[in-house]
Design a protein around this motif. Sequence first.
Motif, PDB file in Angstrom:
ATOM      1  N   ILE A 105     -37.615 -31.033   6.264  1.00  0.00           N
ATOM      2  CA  ILE A 105     -36.368 -30.501   5.705  1.00  0.00           C
ATOM      3  C   ILE A 105     -36.228 -29.052   6.128  1.00  0.00           C
ATOM      4  N   MET A 106     -35.100 -28.725   6.721  1.00  0.00           N
ATOM      5  CA  MET A 106     -34.873 -27.347   7.163  1.00  0.00           C
ATOM      6  C   MET A 106     -33.731 -26.755   6.333  1.00  0.00           C
ATOM      7  N   LEU A 107     -33.928 -25.536   5.843  1.00  0.00           N
ATOM      8  CA  LEU A 107     -32.883 -24.863   5.073  1.00  0.00           C
ATOM      9  C   LEU A 107     -32.206 -23.805   5.926  1.00  0.00           C
ATOM     10  N   ALA A 108     -30.894 -23.754   5.859  1.00  0.00           N
ATOM     11  CA  ALA A 108     -30.168 -22.739   6.617  1.00  0.00           C
ATOM     12  C   ALA A 108     -29.030 -22.200   5.761  1.00  0.00           C
ATOM     13  N   GLY A 109     -28.618 -20.976   6.036  1.00  0.00           N
ATOM     14  CA  GLY A 109     -27.500 -20.407   5.279  1.00  0.00           C
ATOM     15  C   GLY A 109     -27.371 -18.914   5.472  1.00  0.00           C
ATOM     16  N   LEU A 110     -26.389 -18.349   4.801  1.00  0.00           N
ATOM     17  CA  LEU A 110     -26.139 -16.912   4.869  1.00  0.00           C
ATOM     18  C   LEU A 110     -27.256 -16.127   4.186  1.00  0.00           C
ATOM     19  N   GLN A 111     -27.282 -14.827   4.424  1.00  0.00           N
ATOM     20  CA  GLN A 111     -28.219 -13.959   3.709  1.00  0.00           C
ATOM     21  C   GLN A 111     -27.904 -13.984   2.207  1.00  0.00           C
ATOM     22  N   GLY A 112     -28.963 -14.075   1.422  1.00  0.00           N
ATOM     23  CA  GLY A 112     -28.779 -13.964  -0.022  1.00  0.00           C
ATOM     24  C   GLY A 112     -28.257 -15.215  -0.699  1.00  0.00           C
ATOM     25  N   ALA A 113     -28.185 -16.323   0.040  1.00  0.00           N
ATOM     26  CA  ALA A 113     -27.644 -17.549  -0.554  1.00  0.00           C
ATOM     27  C   ALA A 113     -28.630 -18.175  -1.533  1.00  0.00           C
ATOM     28  N   GLY A 114     -29.906 -17.895  -1.342  1.00  0.00           N
ATOM     29  CA  GLY A 114     -30.912 -18.456  -2.240  1.00  0.00           C
ATOM     30  C   GLY A 114     -31.800 -19.491  -1.575  1.00  0.00           C
ATOM     31  N   LYS A 115     -32.001 -19.363  -0.262  1.00  0.00           N
ATOM     32  CA  LYS A 115     -32.787 -20.354   0.473  1.00  0.00           C
ATOM     33  C   LYS A 115     -34.260 -20.374   0.056  1.00  0.00           C
ATOM     34  N   THR A 116     -34.855 -19.200  -0.059  1.00  0.00           N
ATOM     35  CA  THR A 116     -36.287 -19.149  -0.339  1.00  0.00           C
ATOM     36  C   THR A 116     -36.592 -19.774  -1.710  1.00  0.00           C
ATOM     37  N   THR A 117     -35.825 -19.372  -2.713  1.00  0.00           N
ATOM     38  CA  THR A 117     -35.996 -19.947  -4.046  1.00  0.00           C
ATOM     39  C   THR A 117     -35.772 -21.457  -3.996  1.00  0.00           C
ATOM     40  N   MET A 118     -34.751 -21.857  -3.241  1.00  0.00           N
ATOM     41  CA  MET A 118     -34.425 -23.270  -3.114  1.00  0.00           C
ATOM     42  C   MET A 118     -35.581 -24.044  -2.483  1.00  0.00           C
ATOM     43  N   ALA A 119     -36.226 -23.435  -1.497  1.00  0.00           N
ATOM     44  CA  ALA A 119     -37.361 -24.088  -0.845  1.00  0.00           C
ATOM     45  C   ALA A 119     -38.418 -24.409  -1.898  1.00  0.00           C
ATOM     46  N   GLY A 120     -38.716 -23.436  -2.754  1.00  0.00           N
ATOM     47  CA  GLY A 120     -39.694 -23.639  -3.820  1.00  0.00           C
ATOM     48  C   GLY A 120     -39.253 -24.751  -4.772  1.00  0.00           C
ATOM     49  N   LYS A 121     -37.967 -24.765  -5.111  1.00  0.00           N
ATOM     50  CA  LYS A 121     -37.465 -25.764  -6.054  1.00  0.00           C
ATOM     51  C   LYS A 121     -37.563 -27.175  -5.470  1.00  0.00           C
ATOM     52  N   LEU A 122     -37.198 -27.302  -4.203  1.00  0.00           N
ATOM     53  CA  LEU A 122     -37.284 -28.613  -3.547  1.00  0.00           C
ATOM     54  C   LEU A 122     -38.730 -29.096  -3.514  1.00  0.00           C
ATOM     55  N   ALA A 123     -39.628 -28.164  -3.171  1.00  0.00           N
ATOM     56  CA  ALA A 123     -41.033 -28.525  -3.085  1.00  0.00           C
ATOM     57  C   ALA A 123     -41.524 -29.040  -4.434  1.00  0.00           C
ATOM     58  N   LYS A 124     -41.151 -28.331  -5.489  1.00  0.00           N
ATOM     59  CA  LYS A 124     -41.580 -28.738  -6.821  1.00  0.00           C
ATOM     60  C   LYS A 124     -40.980 -30.100  -7.184  1.00  0.00           C
ATOM     61  N   PHE A 125     -39.684 -30.236  -6.931  1.00  0.00           N
ATOM     62  CA  PHE A 125     -38.978 -31.479  -7.262  1.00  0.00           C
ATOM     63  C   PHE A 125     -39.657 -32.675  -6.596  1.00  0.00           C
ATOM     64  N   TYR A 126     -39.960 -32.552  -5.305  1.00  0.00           N
ATOM     65  CA  TYR A 126     -40.544 -33.689  -4.598  1.00  0.00           C
ATOM     66  C   TYR A 126     -42.030 -33.855  -4.884  1.00  0.00           C
ATOM     67  N   ALA A 127     -42.722 -32.739  -5.155  1.00  0.00           N
ATOM     68  CA  ALA A 127     -44.139 -32.857  -5.511  1.00  0.00           C
ATOM     69  C   ALA A 127     -44.254 -33.599  -6.845  1.00  0.00           C
ATOM     70  N   ASP A 128     -43.332 -33.280  -7.776  1.00  0.00           N
ATOM     71  CA  ASP A 128     -43.350 -33.947  -9.074  1.00  0.00           C
ATOM     72  C   ASP A 128     -43.150 -35.458  -8.940  1.00  0.00           C
ATOM     73  N   GLN A 129     -42.526 -35.868  -7.832  1.00  0.00           N
ATOM     74  CA  GLN A 129     -42.311 -37.298  -7.618  1.00  0.00           C
ATOM     75  C   GLN A 129     -43.432 -37.921  -6.793  1.00  0.00           C
ATOM     76  N   GLY A 130     -44.522 -37.191  -6.648  1.00  0.00           N
ATOM     77  CA  GLY A 130     -45.675 -37.762  -5.973  1.00  0.00           C
ATOM     78  C   GLY A 130     -45.761 -37.478  -4.481  1.00  0.00           C
ATOM     79  N   ASN A 131     -44.888 -36.618  -3.967  1.00  0.00           N
ATOM     80  CA  ASN A 131     -44.991 -36.257  -2.552  1.00  0.00           C
ATOM     81  C   ASN A 131     -45.961 -35.091  -2.383  1.00  0.00           C
TER      82      ASN A 131
END
Lengths: 480, 278
Positions: A105-131
């Motif tokens: 999964i690759m994240l892209a967007g403008l500066q300050g959109a919230g990509k880095t935080t989003m990366a962490g959230k996605l990781a947590k979301f999918y890790a919680d599902q056993g990934n």
Amino acid sequence: MFDSLTQKFSSVLSSLRSRGKISQNDIEDTCQEIHQALLEADVALSVVTSFIDTIRERSLEVLPTLQSGTNQAQAIFEIINQTLVEILGAEARRISFAKTGPTVIMLAGLQGAGKTTMAGKLAKFYADQGNTPILVASDLQRPNAVTQLQVLGQSIGIPVFAPEPGNGRGDPVQVARDGVQFARVKLHNMVIVDTAGRLGVDESLMKEAAAIRDAIKPNEILFVVDAMIGQDAVRTSQAFLAGVGFDGVVLTKLDGDARGGAALSIVQVTERPIMFVSTGEKLADFDIFYPDRMASRILGMGDVATLAEQAKKAFDPDTAAKFETKYASGEDFTLEDFLEQMQAMSKMGSMTKMLAMLPGAGAMKKQLDNFDEREIVRTQAIVQSMTIAERRDPKILNGSRRARIAMGAGRTVTEVNSLVDRFSQAQKAMRQMRSGKMPAGLPPAMTGMGAGMGASRQQVMNVKKSKSGNPAKRAQQERG
Amino acid sequence: MGLFGKIISKLTRTSNASAADWDELESALLGADLGPTLASKVVSTARSVKTDSAEDAVYQALLSALSTKSREISRAPSGPTVILVVGVNGTGKTTSSAKLAHYLTSQDEKVLLAAADTFRAAAVDQLLTWGERLDIDVVHGKENADPASVAFDAAQQVVAKEISFLVIDTAGRMHTKNDLMDQLGKVRRVIEKVVRVAEVLLVIDATTGQNGLIQAKVFAESVDLTGIILTKLDGSARGGIALAIESELGIPIKWVGTGENAKDFAPFDPQSYVRSLM
Ligand SMILES: Nc1nc2c(ncn2[C@@H]2O[C@H](COP(=O)(O)OP(=O)(O)O)[C@@H](O)[C@H]2O)c(=O)[nH]1
Ligand SMILES: [Mg+2]
């Protein structure tokens, strides 16, 4: 500004409702208001125009087939809402996993959109599902973006691949490629690649993003966009679509009060679905995307779906069934019922918060702000100080009885008076509902609480698609 | 050619312009995020301006929407000038704090930076990196330290060391979060036990839509804004929301950010901004 707009918009709808027959002119007026509402909500002008055309067309088509006044207004509201939901996507699409090897999964967007935080959230979301995701730090541009990702990863126990310190040093393409390779070797089933923020107009940085894409061949490229974005959403999302391409959209910062109309523009213009939303700074503030909720939000209609869900949970079927029987047998609505409903509502969680989710809440923001949760407790005390006879028939409440009740409840006589007044209003509303003069939905205890909620009840009912236990609704259905 | 170039050339003489032409101008203004209220106000002002040139009329109408307040830094009459930088998440507060500090040092002022964003992961490091790059001292506390105490420390230092400017970076906060807005008020009050806060600058991202107006209102209520830093003007967004804020709330745009480097920062120049809009 938004409040006044919501007020205007709800007033158009309720004036539509109050009128007998809706004319073409009414539809035109409504379209004007929606036009304004959507612009204030940051929907791109071109998208607004085509949206309004659709509404007009559909409304004019439906209009002649309808009969009574309330139904017509309701139908038009439904059309607006439905059309919005349709455009926003019928249901949220999920990540499509790779058949072999790690899902990238690759994240892209403008500066300050919230990509880095989003990366962490996605990781947590999918890790919680056993990934078993890893995070890859390919934002080597913004000072300490790498450190930020490392801190995030550590806090949720997700490995972070960060061979370069960043701050302008290192090759993001190489890091991304090595990151995916690392995941493959270490048998992680998911790789989430954070990239630097870039502007759509920055050609060299867009080329860099394309190079990262070509190096890692992501299963999903997600375009991360701030829900507060304005008219530029169209230009920027087009630039990203052309420059890197993306498969889905993530909307961030929905915990603010931006209407988020850009969501509509982006989906319309890029034909890519919104997949996830981010609603706060904590890693758990993350959800899949619900088109119906977004539609309500854009229209300033409140989060009707969430409210209905909560209401359903709070009203146990027994209570509903009891009311139904009472209604069928033509019994009157009593103070005891009133109290029971109030208590049920207090179960729904914070009253103010709940009321704020209601459509048209903007129009009664003042009342909401002044609403006191302790009101329920007070009401309860007063009702409980009444005799059974008094509860069943408040008409017998003369001065001395009221004084006694006030004493017993530790409240003033004025408070007792006002409760009795509000109850009478609620009772009247209930009777009207039964005689079919008013669309039903929320329990009358709510109407009795000082907030004029004429416009809202109806819509709450609509969301509860299942055959409701609500007596008044049933009565309505029976009437056809 | 600017945003309105085509329309302007159609509107060669205001007297000849058709209603459709004016509508087109209004659309262009909406596309620049001025919002429906200001866009229609600008159009009606432009229509009423007595001039032969439509371009001139639009130019004057846009300028008239701007505040007449000073855009200079309001320096403390004596002692250090304290500048608090605030805004919602991701608008460019940290970058702008660093840029502003750099701008001031390049004017031969002595400047101290304070990292009062103790919340976001690695935010302190981000400002420290800027400090190293620009050779400016940064006051910071431990991770998750109380932002007010960091700001207080910094305030004491600028007073003791007779440093002329203190620029304080704060954590991004949604204006809808009452507790965080209260926290900001507290940061300000704690600083003012030592020295008056001369400027509170709201950082607005040029891509922001109509929500910017609400942000400005709420921030103004809790910390009394004295100006706006409009960032990311190097992108395709026009930043018209800052114009709407200035026009409605009278908070002047003082600085603009035009890139990710320290030098991509300048005092706001109304004439050239309005020209670039057109
Ligand atoms: N292109 C561009 N990017 C900027 C500008 N100002 C800040 N940024 C970038 O926007 C992102 C967020 O900035 P940051 O200062 O961390 O925002 P904060 O969260 O408000 O402190 C970073 O990637 C910055 O490099 C600007 O004027 N133009
Ligand atoms: Mg920051």
